[in-house]
Scaffold this motif. Structure first.
Motif, PDB file in Angstrom:
ATOM      1  N   ILE A 225      -6.664 -10.336  -5.369  1.00 28.10           N
ATOM      2  CA  ILE A 225      -5.516  -9.658  -5.987  1.00 28.10           C
ATOM      3  C   ILE A 225      -4.333 -10.595  -6.124  1.00 28.10           C
ATOM      4  O   ILE A 225      -3.704 -10.696  -7.184  1.00 28.10           O
ATOM      5  N   TRP A 226      -4.022 -11.334  -5.066  1.00 26.91           N
ATOM      6  CA  TRP A 226      -2.744 -12.029  -4.991  1.00 26.91           C
ATOM      7  C   TRP A 226      -2.815 -13.545  -5.136  1.00 26.91           C
ATOM      8  O   TRP A 226      -1.776 -14.199  -5.219  1.00 26.91           O
ATOM      9  N   SER A 227      -3.999 -14.143  -5.185  1.00 28.69           N
ATOM     10  CA  SER A 227      -4.080 -15.605  -5.179  1.00 28.69           C
ATOM     11  C   SER A 227      -3.360 -16.234  -6.372  1.00 28.69           C
ATOM     12  O   SER A 227      -2.551 -17.166  -6.211  1.00 28.69           O
ATOM     13  N   ALA A 228      -3.630 -15.736  -7.575  1.00 27.78           N
ATOM     14  CA  ALA A 228      -2.985 -16.325  -8.760  1.00 27.78           C
ATOM     15  C   ALA A 228      -1.483 -16.081  -8.753  1.00 27.78           C
ATOM     16  O   ALA A 228      -0.687 -16.967  -9.114  1.00 27.78           O
TER      17      ALA A 228
ATOM     18  N   LEU B 230       4.804  -8.949 -12.530  1.00 28.18           N
ATOM     19  CA  LEU B 230       4.431  -7.706 -11.845  1.00 28.18           C
ATOM     20  C   LEU B 230       4.789  -6.466 -12.649  1.00 28.18           C
ATOM     21  O   LEU B 230       5.768  -6.449 -13.415  1.00 28.18           O
ATOM     22  N   GLU B 231       3.995  -5.418 -12.444  1.00 32.28           N
ATOM     23  CA  GLU B 231       4.265  -4.105 -13.009  1.00 32.28           C
ATOM     24  C   GLU B 231       4.711  -3.156 -11.903  1.00 32.28           C
ATOM     25  O   GLU B 231       4.386  -3.361 -10.735  1.00 32.28           O
TER      26      GLU B 231
ATOM     27  N   GLY C 249      -2.568  -7.181 -15.079  1.00 37.85           N
ATOM     28  CA  GLY C 249      -3.960  -7.492 -15.373  1.00 37.85           C
ATOM     29  C   GLY C 249      -4.923  -7.235 -14.237  1.00 37.85           C
ATOM     30  O   GLY C 249      -6.135  -7.411 -14.408  1.00 37.85           O
ATOM     31  N   ILE C 250      -4.425  -6.830 -13.069  1.00 37.47           N
ATOM     32  CA  ILE C 250      -5.292  -6.535 -11.920  1.00 37.47           C
ATOM     33  C   ILE C 250      -5.458  -5.022 -11.807  1.00 37.47           C
ATOM     34  O   ILE C 250      -4.463  -4.285 -11.828  1.00 37.47           O
ATOM     35  N   PRO C 251      -6.702  -4.508 -11.687  1.00 36.58           N
ATOM     36  CA  PRO C 251      -6.892  -3.056 -11.547  1.00 36.58           C
ATOM     37  C   PRO C 251      -6.151  -2.513 -10.321  1.00 36.58           C
ATOM     38  O   PRO C 251      -6.088  -3.165  -9.279  1.00 36.58           O
ATOM     39  N   LEU C 252      -5.617  -1.319 -10.462  1.00 35.55           N
ATOM     40  CA  LEU C 252      -4.930  -0.682  -9.339  1.00 35.55           C
ATOM     41  C   LEU C 252      -5.916  -0.378  -8.213  1.00 35.55           C
ATOM     42  O   LEU C 252      -7.118  -0.239  -8.447  1.00 35.55           O
TER      43      LEU C 252
END
Length: 393
Positions: free
Chosen positions: A75-78, A101-102, A376-379
């Protein structure tokens, strides 16, 4: 035994089917299903309450301090790689947040954005490395005979759940509850000795702390494991006994009651069957390490329900101190706690010592939480919203 069990299982299924058919004959109309609640409700950056530049920098820095631990996190690496290039300038940080971020408002089962925000801290209690009349209360390490069983490899829905027990012959029995451990002891190393059983209770609630030795050294200890029994707030027992009103419950009030009623302290402590075992941490002036294994930052690290908010997440918090002054800032989800459950629920770390303890002990505020989630990351997948519990005390 298999055949009788199978027959009983078939009988239960038949009974269930019969009851279902009978229910279908009921003339009363079926109750409508409750409306669907979205735990994560999309919001805009403009909807967030304003935070000071100092708080934005401090909250962002606290979150970024965990990026070494999140380097391989899917989730957070990029996002962490990108954050490493951001200057500690308010305008630069705000621009980066909006670019990367959203914003999602967290909602509870009542579709309300309001939830409970409490506080915790790192206590400092007087103690010793030797047992004496003044220091009779043991702080236990992890028991030698406690077995921990993880079932999520077979049952993914049990991810994060652990069974804890003791082998008796070939049977795994539940491990002792807190009252039994206090009365009979346990096969575990004793890390230190405290003066007061209430000190140990509050140490277990906070999950970490320091023990002030006569030599001047402060022994640092942190959560290592737990006996597998559910946590029940001792403050709730006092309310049920008519000793305190719900709105009066705080660490200070609980300690005052214990001091005035020493003969009932064992009864009070027995109301909470959970018992925490500790491990020694290196001597340091940094904050205690939370569940993410990074030092917590006073005022900017929070404990959350990881079934709703993944560890390592960046949040926007809006609440108040007990005196009513606002607390609006980004905070980092770097810890968890047995009493921290629910969608709009957080425990704000206030630091070390008596002053932080006074603030944390009186904090039982309403507040809102927004999840700042990488684009771009699924919730996160989350179960149906639940009602948040009350105070952890």
């Amino acid at each position: 035994m298999i055949a009788p069990l199978f027959r009983r299982g078939r009988l239960a299924l038949c009974v269930a089917a019969l009851l279902s058919l009978l229910a279908g004959c009921d003339k009363e109309p079926a109750k409508p299903e409750p409306p669907k609640v979205d735990t994560y409700t999309r919001a805009s950056w403009e909807e967030l309450p304003a935070s000071s530049d100092a708080d934005v920098i401090a909250g962002f820095t606290a979150w970024r301090s965990a990026c070494a631990r999140l380097a391989k996190d899917p989730i957070w690496s990029a996002t962490c790689t990108s954050a490493a290039q951001v200057q500690e300038d308010p305008a630069a940080v705000r621009a980066w947040l909006k670019e990367q971020l959203e914003v999602y408002s967290l909602r509870n089962a009542r579709n309300s954005p309001q939830g409970l925000i409490t506080g915790y801290y790192e206590p400092v209690y007087a103690g010793s490395l030797e047992r004496s009349e003044q220091t009779p209360v043991p702080v236990y390490g992890v028991p030698e005979d406690m077995i921990v069983v993880a079932l999520d490899s077979l049952y993914p829905e049990l991810k994060g759940k652990r069974l804890r027990g003791r082998l008796e012959g070939r049977v795994l029995k539940p491990y002792d509850d807190a009252a039994t451990i206090r009365a009979q002891g346990v096969k575990a190393p004793v890390l230190a000795w405290l003066t007061n059983p209430m000190d140990l209770q509050f140490l277990q609630i906070q999950g970490s702390g320091r023990i002030q030795l006569e030599s001047g050294r402060q022994l640092r200890i942190g959560y290592a494991d737990q006996n597998g029994h559910p946590y029940r707030p001792v403050g709730r027992w006092l309310v049920e006994q008519g000793q305190l009103k719900q709105e009066e419950v705080s660490m200070g009030k609980i300690r005052d009651w214990a001091s005035a009623n020493p003969q009932r302290v064992p009864e009070l402590l027995a109301s909470n069957p959970s018992f925490v075992f500790f491990g020694l941490n290196p001597d340091s002036n940094e904050g205690p390490r939370g569940s993410l294994n990074v030092p917590l930052t006073a005022g900017y690290s929070v404990a959350i329900d990881r079934k709703v908010i993944p560890l390592g997440s960046l949040l926007w918090l809006s609440t108040t101190r007990p005196d009513g002054s606002p607390v609006i800032r980004p905070v980092a989800a770097q810890d968890t706690g047995g009493a921290i459950a629910g969608e709009v629920r957080a425990d704000l770390f206030w630091g070390t010592g008596a002053e932080a303890g006074e603030l944390a002990g009186n904090m039982k505020q309403q507040g809102q939480i927004w999840l700042l989630w990488p684009k771009g990351i699924p919730l996160p997948a989350v179960a149906a919203p639940t009602q948040s519990p009350g105070s952890k005390s």
